[in-house]
Scaffold this motif. Structure first.
Motif, PDB file in Angstrom:
ATOM      1  N   THR A   1       0.934  -1.203   0.197  1.00  0.00           N
ATOM      2  CA  THR A   1      -0.114   0.002   0.049  1.00  0.00           C
ATOM      3  C   THR A   1       0.868   1.077  -0.045  1.00  0.00           C
ATOM      4  O   THR A   1       0.764   2.201  -0.783  1.00  0.00           O
ATOM      5  CB  THR A   1      -0.961  -0.078   1.307  1.00  0.00           C
ATOM      6  N   LYS A   2       2.004   1.350   1.018  1.00  0.00           N
ATOM      7  CA  LYS A   2       2.642   2.332   0.833  1.00  0.00           C
ATOM      8  C   LYS A   2       3.479   2.772  -0.334  1.00  0.00           C
ATOM      9  O   LYS A   2       3.361   3.786  -0.570  1.00  0.00           O
ATOM     10  CB  LYS A   2       3.867   2.043   2.095  1.00  0.00           C
ATOM     11  N   LYS A   3       3.959   1.685  -0.925  1.00  0.00           N
ATOM     12  CA  LYS A   3       4.677   1.953  -2.176  1.00  0.00           C
ATOM     13  C   LYS A   3       3.691   2.369  -3.220  1.00  0.00           C
ATOM     14  O   LYS A   3       4.135   3.644  -3.851  1.00  0.00           O
ATOM     15  CB  LYS A   3       5.511   0.592  -2.537  1.00  0.00           C
ATOM     16  N   TRP A   4       2.656   1.765  -3.326  1.00  0.00           N
ATOM     17  CA  TRP A   4       1.756   2.210  -4.469  1.00  0.00           C
ATOM     18  C   TRP A   4       1.218   3.616  -4.209  1.00  0.00           C
ATOM     19  O   TRP A   4       1.324   4.559  -5.068  1.00  0.00           O
ATOM     20  CB  TRP A   4       0.328   1.651  -4.139  1.00  0.00           C
ATOM     21  N   CYS A   5       0.963   3.973  -3.012  1.00  0.00           N
ATOM     22  CA  CYS A   5       0.788   5.492  -2.636  1.00  0.00           C
ATOM     23  C   CYS A   5       1.944   6.558  -3.051  1.00  0.00           C
ATOM     24  O   CYS A   5       1.766   7.611  -3.647  1.00  0.00           O
ATOM     25  CB  CYS A   5       0.110   5.720  -1.178  1.00  0.00           C
TER      26      CYS A   5
ATOM     27  N   LEU B   1      -6.995  -2.029  -0.340  1.00  0.00           N
ATOM     28  CA  LEU B   1      -5.875  -1.535   0.517  1.00  0.00           C
ATOM     29  C   LEU B   1      -5.700  -0.044   0.426  1.00  0.00           C
ATOM     30  O   LEU B   1      -5.232   0.640   1.479  1.00  0.00           O
ATOM     31  CB  LEU B   1      -4.691  -2.478   0.450  1.00  0.00           C
ATOM     32  N   VAL B   2      -5.764   0.381  -0.816  1.00  0.00           N
ATOM     33  CA  VAL B   2      -5.155   1.722  -1.070  1.00  0.00           C
ATOM     34  C   VAL B   2      -6.504   2.863  -0.473  1.00  0.00           C
ATOM     35  O   VAL B   2      -6.177   3.905  -0.531  1.00  0.00           O
ATOM     36  CB  VAL B   2      -4.697   2.248  -2.411  1.00  0.00           C
ATOM     37  N   MET B   3      -7.585   2.351  -0.793  1.00  0.00           N
ATOM     38  CA  MET B   3      -8.839   3.159  -0.694  1.00  0.00           C
ATOM     39  C   MET B   3      -8.877   4.005   0.597  1.00  0.00           C
ATOM     40  O   MET B   3      -9.040   5.377   0.247  1.00  0.00           O
ATOM     41  CB  MET B   3     -10.098   2.201  -0.610  1.00  0.00           C
ATOM     42  N   ASP B   4      -8.417   3.505   1.519  1.00  0.00           N
ATOM     43  CA  ASP B   4      -8.421   4.295   2.767  1.00  0.00           C
ATOM     44  C   ASP B   4      -7.525   5.619   2.751  1.00  0.00           C
ATOM     45  O   ASP B   4      -7.774   6.668   2.976  1.00  0.00           O
ATOM     46  CB  ASP B   4      -7.891   3.488   4.041  1.00  0.00           C
ATOM     47  N   ASN B   5      -6.149   5.319   2.160  1.00  0.00           N
ATOM     48  CA  ASN B   5      -5.363   6.541   2.012  1.00  0.00           C
ATOM     49  C   ASN B   5      -5.804   7.407   0.809  1.00  0.00           C
ATOM     50  O   ASN B   5      -5.908   8.578   1.040  1.00  0.00           O
ATOM     51  CB  ASN B   5      -4.113   5.949   1.456  1.00  0.00           C
ATOM     52  N   LEU B   6      -6.653   6.799  -0.087  1.00  0.00           N
ATOM     53  CA  LEU B   6      -7.154   7.770  -1.095  1.00  0.00           C
ATOM     54  C   LEU B   6      -8.319   8.659  -0.325  1.00  0.00           C
ATOM     55  O   LEU B   6      -8.254   9.773  -0.637  1.00  0.00           O
ATOM     56  CB  LEU B   6      -7.867   7.113  -2.104  1.00  0.00           C
ATOM     57  N   LEU B   7      -9.206   8.070   0.226  1.00  0.00           N
ATOM     58  CA  LEU B   7     -10.174   9.040   0.981  1.00  0.00           C
ATOM     59  C   LEU B   7      -9.706   9.792   2.002  1.00  0.00           C
ATOM     60  O   LEU B   7     -10.253  10.762   2.335  1.00  0.00           O
ATOM     61  CB  LEU B   7     -11.341   7.966   1.413  1.00  0.00           C
ATOM     62  N   LYS B   8      -8.692   9.380   2.859  1.00  0.00           N
ATOM     63  CA  LYS B   8      -7.948  10.060   3.763  1.00  0.00           C
ATOM     64  C   LYS B   8      -7.379  11.382   3.247  1.00  0.00           C
ATOM     65  O   LYS B   8      -7.663  12.482   3.886  1.00  0.00           O
ATOM     66  CB  LYS B   8      -7.171   9.577   4.677  1.00  0.00           C
TER      67      LYS B   8
ATOM     68  N   ALA C   1     -13.349  -7.591  -8.657  1.00  0.00           N
ATOM     69  CA  ALA C   1     -14.553  -7.674  -8.027  1.00  0.00           C
ATOM     70  C   ALA C   1     -15.018  -6.155  -7.817  1.00  0.00           C
ATOM     71  O   ALA C   1     -14.350  -5.407  -7.848  1.00  0.00           O
ATOM     72  CB  ALA C   1     -14.388  -8.207  -6.524  1.00  0.00           C
ATOM     73  N   SER C   2     -16.439  -5.896  -7.558  1.00  0.00           N
ATOM     74  CA  SER C   2     -17.044  -4.531  -7.512  1.00  0.00           C
ATOM     75  C   SER C   2     -16.611  -3.700  -6.413  1.00  0.00           C
ATOM     76  O   SER C   2     -16.258  -4.475  -5.169  1.00  0.00           O
ATOM     77  CB  SER C   2     -18.304  -4.921  -7.800  1.00  0.00           C
ATOM     78  N   ILE C   3     -16.577  -2.528  -6.428  1.00  0.00           N
ATOM     79  CA  ILE C   3     -16.271  -1.639  -5.137  1.00  0.00           C
ATOM     80  C   ILE C   3     -17.627  -1.124  -4.780  1.00  0.00           C
ATOM     81  O   ILE C   3     -18.406  -0.706  -5.680  1.00  0.00           O
ATOM     82  CB  ILE C   3     -15.381  -0.519  -5.628  1.00  0.00           C
ATOM     83  N   ASP C   4     -17.703  -1.031  -3.264  1.00  0.00           N
ATOM     84  CA  ASP C   4     -18.629  -0.758  -2.876  1.00  0.00           C
ATOM     85  C   ASP C   4     -19.075   0.879  -3.290  1.00  0.00           C
ATOM     86  O   ASP C   4     -18.336   1.647  -3.653  1.00  0.00           O
ATOM     87  CB  ASP C   4     -18.573  -0.375  -1.281  1.00  0.00           C
ATOM     88  N   LYS C   5     -20.465   0.982  -3.611  1.00  0.00           N
ATOM     89  CA  LYS C   5     -20.802   2.104  -4.415  1.00  0.00           C
ATOM     90  C   LYS C   5     -20.749   3.531  -3.611  1.00  0.00           C
ATOM     91  O   LYS C   5     -20.675   4.330  -4.152  1.00  0.00           O
ATOM     92  CB  LYS C   5     -22.414   2.036  -4.870  1.00  0.00           C
TER      93      LYS C   5
END
Lengths: 87, 508
Positions: free
Chosen positions: B221-225, B245-252, B268-272
């Protein structure tokens, strides 16, 4: 002192993952989790393998510790847990 | 239709000093440097391999060397067979023979995997030093039929070598350019391995489009971000476990990621709610897609449609036909459940050297996906279930039969079933259910773990073993995998919990 059995186990485990041919000193200090060479499947597989092999439970305190990130520290965690278990 | 090599050469002439590749360690190659390196490796490989049109496998730890080797091989008209370097020697040997590979390209980390395999082994130095030269522009070369063969899994029992021609590969790039409006201004992150079709697309698409490729061979996650922020990444396609995994960082901290203009979830789909937050905070376009290596992307669900039809996997892409049929290939009505079959101009020509399997999966021009679903009145597809027993873990296909065959070799095992159970990190993870002939289950499990570890890849290791006296059966007398799966899912095991704990610490 690390138990020979634990060390042998870890040596075989890590040598089995290609590209881990390290000498003894390097091996003990090897920060496998930070190396980028071990994928997420392998991390899970390693934890479950240790738990089965040594009949111990690796918990959040262990996975959060710095010891868990390098081979010698991991060996100490295993040894402490299995000593506790045998008592 | 232009070939891949010429297309990238064109880009190098247009943008010689533009950065083509940014490696994980920050090293860069411009388009000019890329093509000079490709020329150099073309000469090197020509001397080592000799004639053209060979089957050449690549088994290396990835970096800028990957596209260089791929472009050199494509210029020499070799069929490229990317292999997973995390597989075991015996698995690789089997896969090489299934595709008639005569040559394998290795690096210092993978050379030992092939020491007992009779094959022309070419070792390359992944840390090569760039030497300046002039770009040699080749004459126009024709597209060739067997450009790349993707092996569907680390399978030992039933490999499905998916053959893709160069023309189809180019059409697949064109599709991505059209749907996701990719241009030469894009900075595209590839966090998928090259042996995976997604990794192939994300490695070659930026170069064909004259954009910049950012490589992340080992996802964290860290490296991706860090890579997205540092290199101002604009576009990527992610497997859902990475996105999760990266979603939290994106939203934060959305401002840090404001370079992202388009994100695509490939499985797989992502929560709407998450999707609409992402759109609102990042102003980032979001797509979900459904497809398979055999047919490429078949449906696309964009931002607007996902608000109206959040449960759908999208509408068919241009020139793609989707049918829902029964066992006799007769069409079902709208909203009725059935087998999903798909016709696409981007389809593979079939499985290498397996005409019977090809005929089974490609019926009258339609690919039989093995998935169950339905179409609504507007033609949107809904994925409901998988017909086949395949487990999809972290975006990779795992075949239970490979793992079962290995478990069944144990002298105290009567039979075994491997099923995928739900997991929030991997999507699914394999667990084994074993019927043993003796009662010492603890010992059998220890022995099985040891044996499987040296014979199967890391993602094929069952995360848990269950022992039973017998298996539940369906009314027709088959083992009821679904019942086993439901019962184990009901335990609510969170098998990746410890891994997520570690990842969290790693990201601090």
């Amino acid at each position: 002192m690390i138990n020979d059995e634990t060390l042998d186990y870890l040596r075989i485990y890590f040598n089995n993952l290609e590209g881990y041919k390290l000498d003894d000193k390097e091996f003990l200090e090897y920060r496998y989790l930070d190396s980028g060479n071990i994928d997420s499947f392998e991390i899970v597989s390693l934890i479950i393998d240790i738990e089965t092999r040594f009949d111990v439970s690796i918990d959040a305190d262990d996975t959060e510790s710095d010891e868990f990130r390098y081979i010698e520290g991991l060996a100490k965690i295993i040894d402490e847990k299995s000593a506790l278990h045998k008592r | 239709m232009c070939d891949i090599f010429n297309k990238v050469t064109n880009q190098a002439e247009l943008f010689p000093n533009k950065v083509a590749i940014i490696e994980n360690n920050g090293d860069t190659l411009t388009y000019r440097q890329l093509m000079i390196s490709v020329n150099r490796y073309t000469t090197f490989l020509q001397n080592k391999i000799g004639k053209n049109y060979e089957k050449v496998a690549i088994c290396i730890y990835e970096g800028k060397i990957t596209p260089i080797i791929v472009l050199a091989l494509s210029f020499l008209r070799h069929t490229i067979i990317p292999l997973n370097p995390r597989l075991k020697s015996n698995q690789l040997k089997y896969l090489l023979s299934s595709v008639d590979a005569k040559t394998v390209i290795v690096d210092s980390n993978t050379i030992n995997l092939f020491k007992e395999v009779e094959i022309n082994t070419i070792k390359i130095d992944c840390n090569f030093k760039y030497k300046d030269n002039t770009i040699v522009r080749p004459n126009k070369i024709n597209n060739y039929d067997d450009f790349i063969i993707t092996l569907s899994s680390g399978s030992t029992g039933d490999p499905k070598p998916i053959v893709i021609s160069e023309q189809v590969k180019m059409m697949r790039f064109a599709q991505a350019v059209e749907i996701f409006t990719v241009t030469s201004d894009d900075v595209i992150l590839c966090a998928s391995p090259f042996f995976h079709s997604l990794g192939q697309r994300l490695t070659l698409l930026p170069l064909v489009a004259g954009a910049t490729l950012v490589q992340l061979p080992n996802f964290t996650t860290k490296k991706w971000c860090e890579m997205v922020i540092e290199h101002r990444v604009t576009f990527t396609i992610s497997v859902s476990s990475h996105l999760h995994l990266v979603m939290d960082n994106l939203l934060k901290s959305p401002n840090d990621f404001n370079s992202l203009r388009c994100l695509v979830s490939s499985s797989a789909s992502i929560d709407k709610d998450v999707k609409s937050k992402l759109f609102k905070l990042l102003g980032c376009e979001f797509h979900e897609m459904y497809g398979a290596t055999e047919i490429a992307t078949a449906t696309n669900l964009n931002q607007v449609d996902s608000l109206k039809k959040p449960a759908s996997v999208g509408a068919p892409c241009k020139n793609v036909k989707i049918r829902i049929v029964n066992d006799n290939f007769l069409d079902k009505n709208t909203m009725e459940l059935g087998k999903i079959i798909i016709k696409s101009p981007l389809a593979s020509s079939g499985y290498y050297n397996q005409p019977k399997v090809t005929d089974k999966f490609f019926v009258s021009g339609y690919f039989v996906t093995g998935d169950i679903g339905f179409l609504d009145k507007d033609g949107f597809l809904y994925f409901v279930d998988r017909e086949k027993d395949i487990i999809i873990s972290g975006g990779e296909n795992i075949y239970p039969s490979d793992i079962e065959a290995c478990i069944n070799k144990h002298s105290s095992v009567d039979s075994s079933i491997v099923i995928g159970i739900d997991d929030i990190y991997f999507g699914e993870v394999p667990v084994a259910v074993v019927v043993a002939m003796v009662d010492d289950h603890i010992l059998i499990e220890k022995q099985l773990r040891l044996f499987l570890r040296s014979n199967l890849a890391s993602n094929q290791q069952p995360m848990k073993y269950f022992f039973r006296k017998s298996f539940p059966l369906t009314p027709s007398g088959k083992i009821d995998r679904r019942k086993l799966q439901n019962s184990i899912n009901s335990f609510g095991l969170d098998l990746s919990a410890k891994l997520r704990q570690i990842q969290k610490i790693k990201n601090k």
